[in-house]
Design a protein around this motif. Structure first.
Motif, short mmCIF file in Angstrom:
data_model
loop_
_atom_site.label_atom_id
_atom_site.label_comp_id
_atom_site.label_asym_id
_atom_site.label_seq_id
_atom_site.Cartn_x
_atom_site.Cartn_y
_atom_site.Cartn_z
N LYS A 22 0.83 -1.21 0.00
CA LYS A 22 0.00 0.00 0.00
C LYS A 22 0.86 1.26 0.00
CE LYS A 22 -3.40 -2.39 2.81
NZ LYS A 22 -3.93 -2.49 4.16
N ASN A 23 2.14 1.12 0.30
CA ASN A 23 3.04 2.28 0.46
C ASN A 23 3.75 2.64 -0.85
OD1 ASN A 23 2.37 2.28 3.17
ND2 ASN A 23 4.19 1.18 3.80
N ILE A 24 2.97 2.94 -1.87
CA ILE A 24 3.55 3.36 -3.15
C ILE A 24 4.05 4.79 -2.98
CG2 ILE A 24 3.10 3.85 -5.58
CD1 ILE A 24 0.87 1.67 -5.41
N ILE A 25 5.36 4.99 -3.20
CA ILE A 25 5.95 6.32 -3.01
C ILE A 25 6.37 6.97 -4.32
CG2 ILE A 25 6.61 5.85 -0.63
CD1 ILE A 25 9.47 5.39 -1.58
N ALA A 26 6.34 6.19 -5.41
CA ALA A 26 6.63 6.75 -6.73
C ALA A 26 6.15 5.76 -7.79
CB ALA A 26 8.13 7.01 -6.91
N LYS A 27 5.85 6.29 -8.97
CA LYS A 27 5.40 5.45 -10.09
C LYS A 27 6.56 4.81 -10.84
CE LYS A 27 1.10 7.86 -11.04
NZ LYS A 27 0.35 8.59 -12.07
N SER A 28 7.79 5.27 -10.55
CA SER A 28 8.96 4.71 -11.23
C SER A 28 10.21 5.02 -10.41
CB SER A 28 9.11 5.31 -12.63
OG SER A 28 9.45 6.69 -12.55
N PHE A 29 11.28 4.30 -10.71
CA PHE A 29 12.55 4.56 -10.05
C PHE A 29 12.99 6.00 -10.29
CE2 PHE A 29 17.15 4.97 -10.50
CZ PHE A 29 17.55 4.64 -9.22
N VAL A 30 12.91 6.47 -11.52
CA VAL A 30 13.40 7.82 -11.82
C VAL A 30 12.52 8.89 -11.16
CG1 VAL A 30 12.24 8.10 -14.06
CG2 VAL A 30 14.37 9.32 -13.61
N GLN A 31 11.23 8.64 -11.02
CA GLN A 31 10.38 9.59 -10.31
C GLN A 31 10.80 9.65 -8.84
OE1 GLN A 31 6.20 8.76 -9.18
NE2 GLN A 31 5.70 10.55 -10.47
N TRP A 32 11.08 8.48 -8.24
CA TRP A 32 11.57 8.45 -6.86
C TRP A 32 12.87 9.24 -6.74
CZ3 TRP A 32 16.27 6.38 -5.28
CH2 TRP A 32 16.50 6.46 -3.90
N LEU A 33 13.82 8.99 -7.63
CA LEU A 33 15.11 9.66 -7.60
C LEU A 33 14.95 11.17 -7.75
CD1 LEU A 33 18.22 9.33 -7.59
CD2 LEU A 33 18.08 9.13 -10.09
N ASP A 34 14.15 11.60 -8.70
CA ASP A 34 13.93 13.02 -8.93
C ASP A 34 13.32 13.69 -7.70
OD1 ASP A 34 13.78 15.33 -10.84
OD2 ASP A 34 11.62 15.10 -10.49
N ARG A 35 12.31 13.07 -7.12
CA ARG A 35 11.67 13.64 -5.93
C ARG A 35 12.61 13.65 -4.73
NH1 ARG A 35 5.49 11.21 -6.27
NH2 ARG A 35 4.88 12.50 -8.05
N LEU A 36 13.43 12.62 -4.58
CA LEU A 36 14.41 12.58 -3.49
C LEU A 36 15.38 13.75 -3.61
CD1 LEU A 36 15.48 10.85 -1.05
CD2 LEU A 36 17.14 9.93 -2.69
N ILE A 37 15.81 14.04 -4.81
CA ILE A 37 16.75 15.15 -5.04
C ILE A 37 16.06 16.49 -4.77
CG2 ILE A 37 18.10 16.34 -6.80
CD1 ILE A 37 18.64 13.48 -7.99
N VAL A 38 14.84 16.65 -5.26
CA VAL A 38 14.10 17.89 -5.01
C VAL A 38 13.88 18.09 -3.51
CG1 VAL A 38 11.86 19.03 -5.32
CG2 VAL A 38 13.01 17.95 -7.28
N ALA A 39 13.64 16.99 -2.79
CA ALA A 39 13.42 17.05 -1.34
C ALA A 39 14.73 17.11 -0.55
CB ALA A 39 12.60 15.84 -0.90
N GLN A 40 15.85 17.23 -1.24
CA GLN A 40 17.17 17.35 -0.64
C GLN A 40 17.47 16.19 0.32
OE1 GLN A 40 18.83 21.15 0.35
NE2 GLN A 40 17.07 22.21 -0.55
N GLY A 41 17.09 14.98 -0.11
CA GLY A 41 17.42 13.79 0.65
C GLY A 41 16.46 13.46 1.78
N SER A 42 15.41 14.25 1.94
CA SER A 42 14.40 13.94 2.95
C SER A 42 13.47 12.86 2.43
CB SER A 42 13.57 15.18 3.29
OG SER A 42 14.34 16.13 3.97
N LYS A 43 12.93 12.08 3.34
CA LYS A 43 11.96 11.06 2.96
C LYS A 43 10.62 11.75 2.70
CE LYS A 43 13.92 7.13 5.40
NZ LYS A 43 13.66 6.13 6.45
#
Length: 182
Positions: free
Chosen positions: A154-175
């Motif tokens: 149930k814990n979908i955090i991104a639709k793809s690996f690259v979306q996860w990576l992009d969001r992680l970078i935008v969030a400056q490494g925050s979860k």
């Protein structure tokens, strides 16, 4: 959602790093710190073929491995309690066997690609589930080790690996995936 290019995302990140591979980031609570980054030589085609004998690899993750066979992102060198360790191919095979042995209800479609430092939570590619708009990708799940495996789907955090990576970078490494639940 427009498809992102993992090489472009990583290239932009690397262009922002200092010569010694650090980035000054502002974390939650206005905490400013220096995060370190490490990238490794690319995986080989043979490495990818070994992984593909176990899982169907999403396109953006395969591109990442061909760029860097694993990585260390947003590492807190000072206290060692933060960051993301993205596994190299050999580690993927070893670590996934380990995680599978710990949980009775482990799904064979789970590919753990990273571990969160400090809390040992897992980042998982669910290789059997994907967004209809991205059929060559798969969902990224938050494998919170404090909860049963059945809750992770149930814990979908991104639709793809690259979306996860992009969001992680935008969030400056925050979860970023925990922000909404806090």
């Amino acid at each position: 959602m427009d498809e992102l290019d993992p090489i472009k995302v990583l290239g932009l990140l690397r262009s922002k790093l200092s010569n010694d591979s650090y980035l000054e980031v502002t974390g939650e609570g206005a905490y400013v710190w220096r995060a370190s980054f490490s990238f490794f030589p690319p995986a080989t085609v043979e490495d990818l073929e070994r992984l593909k004998s176990y899982w169907k690899l999403p396109s953006s993750y395969e591109q990442f491995l061909l760029y860097s066979n694993g990585a260390e992102l947003f590492i807190d060198d000072r206290y060692g309690q933060w960051g993301f360790s993205l596994y190299a191919v050999n580690d993927i095979l070893i670590k996934n066997t380990h995680w599978q042995s710990l949980y009775d209800d482990w799904s064979s479609s789970f590919l753990v690609f990273a571990e969160c430092l400090g809390d040992a939570d897992l980042l998982i590619l669910d290789t059997n589930r994907h967004s209809l708009s991205l059929p060559h990708e798969c969902y990224v799940l938050d494998g919170d080790t404090g909860y049963p495996v059945k809750t992770w789907q149930k814990n979908i955090i991104a639709k793809s690996f690259v979306q996860w990576l992009d969001r992680l970078i935008v969030a400056q490494g925050s979860k970023y995936w925990h922000w909404i639940s806090q």
